[in-house]
Scaffold this motif. Structure first.
Motif, PDB file in Angstrom:
ATOM      1  N   HIS A  42       0.850  -1.199   0.000  1.00 19.36           N
ATOM      2  CA  HIS A  42       0.000   0.000   0.000  1.00 19.36           C
ATOM      3  C   HIS A  42       0.884   1.247   0.000  1.00 19.36           C
ATOM      4  O   HIS A  42       1.611   1.494   0.952  1.00 19.36           O
ATOM      5  CB  HIS A  42      -0.887  -0.018   1.240  1.00 19.36           C
ATOM      6  CG  HIS A  42      -2.317   0.297   0.953  1.00 19.36           C
ATOM      7  ND1 HIS A  42      -2.949  -0.114  -0.194  1.00 19.36           N
ATOM      8  CD2 HIS A  42      -3.246   0.996   1.665  1.00 19.36           C
ATOM      9  CE1 HIS A  42      -4.201   0.290  -0.175  1.00 19.36           C
ATOM     10  NE2 HIS A  42      -4.415   0.971   0.930  1.00 19.36           N
ATOM     11  N   GLY A  47      -3.638   7.082   4.850  1.00 23.45           N
ATOM     12  CA  GLY A  47      -4.819   7.105   3.994  1.00 23.45           C
ATOM     13  C   GLY A  47      -5.900   8.004   4.559  1.00 23.45           C
ATOM     14  O   GLY A  47      -6.962   7.532   4.949  1.00 23.45           O
ATOM     15  N   ASN A  48      -5.610   9.310   4.645  1.00 21.80           N
ATOM     16  CA  ASN A  48      -6.527  10.307   5.210  1.00 21.80           C
ATOM     17  C   ASN A  48      -6.758  10.118   6.709  1.00 21.80           C
ATOM     18  O   ASN A  48      -7.749  10.616   7.249  1.00 21.80           O
ATOM     19  CB  ASN A  48      -7.875  10.312   4.483  1.00 21.80           C
ATOM     20  CG  ASN A  48      -7.773  10.879   3.085  1.00 21.80           C
ATOM     21  OD1 ASN A  48      -6.810  11.569   2.754  1.00 21.80           O
ATOM     22  ND2 ASN A  48      -8.756  10.588   2.255  1.00 21.80           N
ATOM     23  N   HIS A 142      -5.921   4.018   7.502  1.00 21.98           N
ATOM     24  CA  HIS A 142      -7.012   4.773   6.901  1.00 21.98           C
ATOM     25  C   HIS A 142      -7.786   5.543   7.967  1.00 21.98           C
ATOM     26  O   HIS A 142      -7.647   5.295   9.167  1.00 21.98           O
ATOM     27  CB  HIS A 142      -7.951   3.840   6.136  1.00 21.98           C
ATOM     28  CG  HIS A 142      -7.364   3.326   4.859  1.00 21.98           C
ATOM     29  ND1 HIS A 142      -7.480   3.989   3.664  1.00 21.98           N
ATOM     30  CD2 HIS A 142      -6.619   2.213   4.603  1.00 21.98           C
ATOM     31  CE1 HIS A 142      -6.858   3.312   2.712  1.00 21.98           C
ATOM     32  NE2 HIS A 142      -6.328   2.232   3.256  1.00 21.98           N
ATOM     33  N   GLU A 143      -8.649   6.438   7.504  1.00 22.54           N
ATOM     34  CA  GLU A 143      -9.344   7.351   8.409  1.00 22.54           C
ATOM     35  C   GLU A 143     -10.340   6.648   9.331  1.00 22.54           C
ATOM     36  O   GLU A 143     -10.712   7.182  10.371  1.00 22.54           O
ATOM     37  CB  GLU A 143     -10.080   8.435   7.605  1.00 22.54           C
ATOM     38  CG  GLU A 143     -11.291   7.972   6.822  1.00 22.54           C
ATOM     39  CD  GLU A 143     -10.929   7.183   5.569  1.00 22.54           C
ATOM     40  OE1 GLU A 143     -11.774   6.409   5.082  1.00 22.54           O
ATOM     41  OE2 GLU A 143      -9.788   7.345   5.070  1.00 22.54           O
TER      42      GLU A 143
END
Length: 243
Positions: A42, A47-48, A142-143
């Motif tokens: 990845h 990722g935010n 991620h978020e």
């Protein structure tokens, strides 16, 4: 001590079987392995997710934009996902193993600190910290990953009220992290403007999240300090169960 270690390993095996067994029964084992393997490829620093690496990405992007945008423009511009491959290309070490090492150190510390905890509230607090440490210190997060800490902290604060403030703080961080990128939903909007405080609000939230992790660690350690060496495990009465 050996018996306790064996019991812990057996418990871990039962939980793992309960989690993975249905996946295997559905014939999706290969898909699960492939999904986990993709984490090693990845190519995003964060990722935010408003975490440590979102701050690192913001600083690097701003620093290399000064020449074309000026200091003010570079550090007040809205930041976005930075690729790990780009970080390596400009001469910095790979963030992936660094983030993994930081997360593992924090997790190891919490497991050792809570090693004598036996009540369900403290175990929930430990589990919440493990999620919080991973979501804040590991790259490629991620978020939505921090969300798993919210129900665990709700459970922990029910029996250990001193954890309630960090439960509320983490809940707010999760909600704001999602809102700042997607609003109420991707279709409805209503996102808080990221330029509201001059510096991108997501970066400020990432700093607050890092501070919240330290605060979480302090509170967890205090709660663990209240555990007596030979304290019996929590027994829930039938009347409480019926309630």
């Amino acid at each position: 001590r050996s018996a306790r270690l064996a019991a812990a390993c057996a418990g871990a095996g039962v939980v793992a079987a309960g989690l993975i067994g249905p996946v295997i029964a559905a014939g999706a084992w290969a898909n699960m392995v492939q999904t986990m393997e993709r984490l090693t490829h990845h190519d995003m620093l964060s990722g935010n997710a408003c975490n440590l690496w979102w701050i690192v990405g913001y600083v690097l992007r701003a620093y290399y934009s000064i020449g074309g945008m000026g200091v003010w423009g570079a550090f007040t511009a809205q930041t976005k996902i930075l690729q790990i491959s780009r970080v390596v290309d400009i001469g910095y070490p790979n963030p992936r193993p660094i983030g993994a090492a930081l997360a593992m150190l924090a997790m190891g510390w919490s497991l050792w600190t809570a090693r004598r905890g036996r009540d369900v509230w403290l175990l929930a607090a430990l589990a919440a910290f493990l999620v919080h440490a991973y979501s804040t210190l590991s790259a490629q997060v991620h978020e939505n990953h921090l969300y798993a800490a919210v129900p665990l902290l709700a459970m922990a604060s029910a029996g250990r009220p001193r954890l309630t403030p960090v439960y509320l703080a983490v809940s707010a961080i999760v909600a704001l992290n999602l809102n700042l990128f997607y609003g109420i939903s991707e279709d409805l909007g209503y996102a808080i403007p990221r330029s509201l405080l001059v510096i991108d609000v997501t970066v400020i939230l990432a700093v607050l999240n890092c501070a919240a992790l330290v605060w979480h660690a302090v509170l967890l350690r205090r709660e663990c300090a209240t555990v007596r060496l030979n304290e019996p495990a929590l027994v829930v009465s039938p009347s409480v169960t019926r309630c």
